[in-house]
Design an enzyme around this catalytic site. Structure first.
Site, PDB file in Angstrom:
ATOM      1  N   SER A 261      45.941  36.972  46.949  1.00  0.00           N
ATOM      2  CA  SER A 261      45.022  38.043  46.567  1.00  0.00           C
ATOM      3  C   SER A 261      45.297  38.470  45.136  1.00  0.00           C
ATOM      4  O   SER A 261      46.317  38.111  44.544  1.00  0.00           O
ATOM      5  CB  SER A 261      45.209  39.241  47.497  1.00  0.00           C
ATOM      6  OG  SER A 261      46.426  39.882  47.190  1.00  0.00           O
ATOM      7  N   LYS A 262      44.374  39.255  44.621  1.00  0.00           N
ATOM      8  CA  LYS A 262      44.523  39.775  43.267  1.00  0.00           C
ATOM      9  C   LYS A 262      45.810  40.607  43.168  1.00  0.00           C
ATOM     10  O   LYS A 262      46.501  40.588  42.167  1.00  0.00           O
ATOM     11  CB  LYS A 262      43.304  40.633  42.943  1.00  0.00           C
ATOM     12  CG  LYS A 262      43.413  41.355  41.620  1.00  0.00           C
ATOM     13  CD  LYS A 262      42.071  41.862  41.177  1.00  0.00           C
ATOM     14  CE  LYS A 262      42.195  43.106  40.309  1.00  0.00           C
ATOM     15  NZ  LYS A 262      43.327  43.142  39.400  1.00  0.00           N
ATOM     16  N   ARG A 263      46.114  41.304  44.266  1.00  0.00           N
ATOM     17  CA  ARG A 263      47.320  42.141  44.265  1.00  0.00           C
ATOM     18  C   ARG A 263      48.601  41.316  44.070  1.00  0.00           C
ATOM     19  O   ARG A 263      49.532  41.753  43.429  1.00  0.00           O
ATOM     20  CB  ARG A 263      47.401  42.978  45.545  1.00  0.00           C
ATOM     21  CG  ARG A 263      47.434  44.464  45.231  1.00  0.00           C
ATOM     22  CD  ARG A 263      47.276  45.321  46.466  1.00  0.00           C
ATOM     23  NE  ARG A 263      45.934  45.184  47.028  1.00  0.00           N
ATOM     24  CZ  ARG A 263      45.697  45.042  48.328  1.00  0.00           C
ATOM     25  NH1 ARG A 263      46.687  44.952  49.196  1.00  0.00           N
ATOM     26  NH2 ARG A 263      44.449  44.952  48.760  1.00  0.00           N
TER      27      ARG A 263
END
Ligand code: GLU
Length: 510
Positions: A261-263
């Site tokens: 994910s972007k996180r």
């Protein structure tokens, strides 16, 4: 007859293209090129709620940067257009009509409140063969009532009438035949009268058919939709030209379990987008591979190997080699861990392979950023300087830390090294060194080295101390490429000047 291979990359412009989406586009491209087929870029923008301005341009720019060529699309044109779904409303309306006429779909008038009530009344409520006759739709209501509702301009949706109890088979190149029972599917909404737009499922199938797509290569997250897509193909009578499905495994977190994910990128400090993205609403900036200094060839090579291998341990492959070697046979079925350190390694490798000329061109803006005018130096000088330090870099920007001394005289001297290597005697010894340098018949690395080392030996000086003091004076610290390669490139005058400067500036030891 064998159909010409036609594949499509079909992103929804709901934000920046994620690196996983880029890999999907790449695999489509590699397969199309290998088969001499066509690569279509179709913009799936039927969900107006999720439309993000700038996303479509971003997709085009990212693919172009990476060298993923498109044969047919909004920009490229082609015989199967329009290639943007919001421009194909008439087409979808016609095909929804066909399903309605054939009794394979029906109109449903249930309001949001009614649907809510049904969900509240029945646990795990699903709009399907077991419940549809209790709802308000063109199957349960008398024909006059249906007519009246339509004439009154009531909002309705068109739902797909799924026959229960059928075994639906999806042919997936990676997973074999995946079977599910149609009873678990709900009567999916295909079209919304309110905005006169189809949903993803209908538009996707109609377009794949009309665009003569032969292989649907997409992310694993679309596998659950595939049985519905198979049923739609059949309902339209297109089963003969059903595309082959390839659902690619997910890209996984570098550490731990689950989808990348972007996180994860923010947490571990790597980009998950090909290009920098400026969110038009929040103003948030997400970093991109391009702006971080990755070469497009390195990103392509890195991504190609996340879920595929050439059958041996070859790692460095150009786009052309990837096209030749690519095969679904060597695609993995399980997720690929996103090893961003490996991404850096690829970039490092590609920088080593790059010609000094190209590397120097890429370095010039970095020089300018640091206040050095590249035009003040011969190209040849810059080329040789970057060539000498490139083995130490992962990114073009790293060149500055390693090569700056070629372009600016040291302004300070590493204090630790001064303490260790610069003694009361050093200025005198540096004076002698200057004489040795000035007296050397040939300033090339190979010729100068034995002259200087011979002088040190003759005098009985400490080799490490003298050479490090020399380096400190020229570079400003005790690291860098081979000393005599540096002096060969800088030349006698610049070298001597730096030694004088150091003698003046380095405080006399007490
Ligand atoms: N529009 C879908 C997406 O955003 C396309 C899925 C597919 O390739 O069928 O990924």
């Amino acid at each position: 007859m064998q159909r010409k291979v036609r594949v499509r990359f079909a992103p929804s412009p709901t934000g920046p293209l994620h690196i996983g989406g880029v890999r999907t586009a790449l695999y489509n491209y590699l397969f199309a090129r290998q088969m001499g087929g066509d690569m279509i870029l179709r913009i799936e923008d039927t969900d107006s709620q999720r439309f993000v301005p700038g996303a479509e341009d971003y997709i085009n720019e990212a693919l172009a940067w990476l060298g993923i060529g498109i044969d047919e699309g909004v920009r490229e044109g082609g015989n199967y257009g329009p290639y943007k779904q919001s421009e194909r409303r008439d087409i979808y309306r016609e095909y929804v009509g066909r399903l309605l006429d054939a009794g394979k779909a029906y109109m449903a008038f249930d309001t949001p409140a009614e649907l809510e009530a049904a969900r509240a009344a029945t646990p795990n409520f699903q709009y399907d063969a077991s419940t549809r006759m209790q709802m308000r739709n063109s199957l349960s209501l008398p024909p006059e009532e249906v007519k009246r509702l339509i004439e009154a301009g009531e909002k309705y949706v068109v739902r797909f009438k799924i026959e229960p109890g059928r075994e639906v088979k999806v042919n997936d190149m990676l997973r074999g035949t995946v079977s599910i029972n149609s009873s678990i599917l709900d009567d999916k909404v295909l079209y919304k009268k309110a905005d006169d737009l189809p949903t993803y499922h209908l538009a996707n199938i109609v377009d794949d058919h009309l665009m003569e797509v032969t292989h649907v290569i997409r992310g694993e997250e679309w596998l659950p939709s595939a049985p519905l897509h198979v049923l739609l193909y059949e309902a339209f009578g297109w089963a003969d030209t059903m595309p082959v499905f390839v659902h690619l495994p997910l890209l996984l977190k570098p550490d731990g379990k689950g989808k990348l994910s972007k996180r994860d990128g923010d947490r571990l400090g790597f980009p998950v987008f090909p290009l920098e993205w400026h969110d038009p609403k929040s103003g948030e900036v997400s970093s991109g591979y391009r702006e971080r200094g990755y070469l497009p060839e390195a990103v392509v090579n890195f991504l190609a190997l996340l879920g595929w291998n050439p059958g041996d341990d070859t790692e460095i492959m150009s786009m052309q080699e990837l096209i030749e070697k690519f095969s679904f046979e060597h695609c993995s079925r399980s997720g690929a861990k996103f090893d961003f350190e490996k991404g850096k390694w690829f970039n490092h490798k590609y920088l080593q392979e790059m010609s000094g000329e190209r590397l120097a061109q890429l370095f010039k803006p970095v020089m300018a950023e640091h206040g050095v005018d590249p035009a003040a130096f011969d190209d040849e000088y810059i080329v040789r300087a970057v060539d000498m330090v490139k083995s130490r870099i992962n990114f073009v920007s790293d060149l500055w830390a390693n090569a700056a001394f070629f372009f600016v005289e040291p302004e300070s001297y590493d204090p630790k090294a001064v303490k260790k290597r610069w003694s009361v005697d050093t200025p005198r010894i540096m004076g002698e060194l200057i004489e040795v340098l000035e007296g050397a018949p040939d300033f090339s690395s190979a010729a100068l080295e034995p002259v200087v080392l011979g002088w040190i030996a003759d005098k009985g000086y400490h080799l490490g101390n003298v050479m490090n003091a020399f380096r400190l004076a020229v570079v400003g610290e005790c690291k860098g490429p081979h000393m005599f390669d540096i002096t060969e490139l800088m030349g006698l005058d610049a070298t001597v000047r730096r030694i004088h400067l150091a003698v003046e500036r380095i405080p006399k030891a007490e």
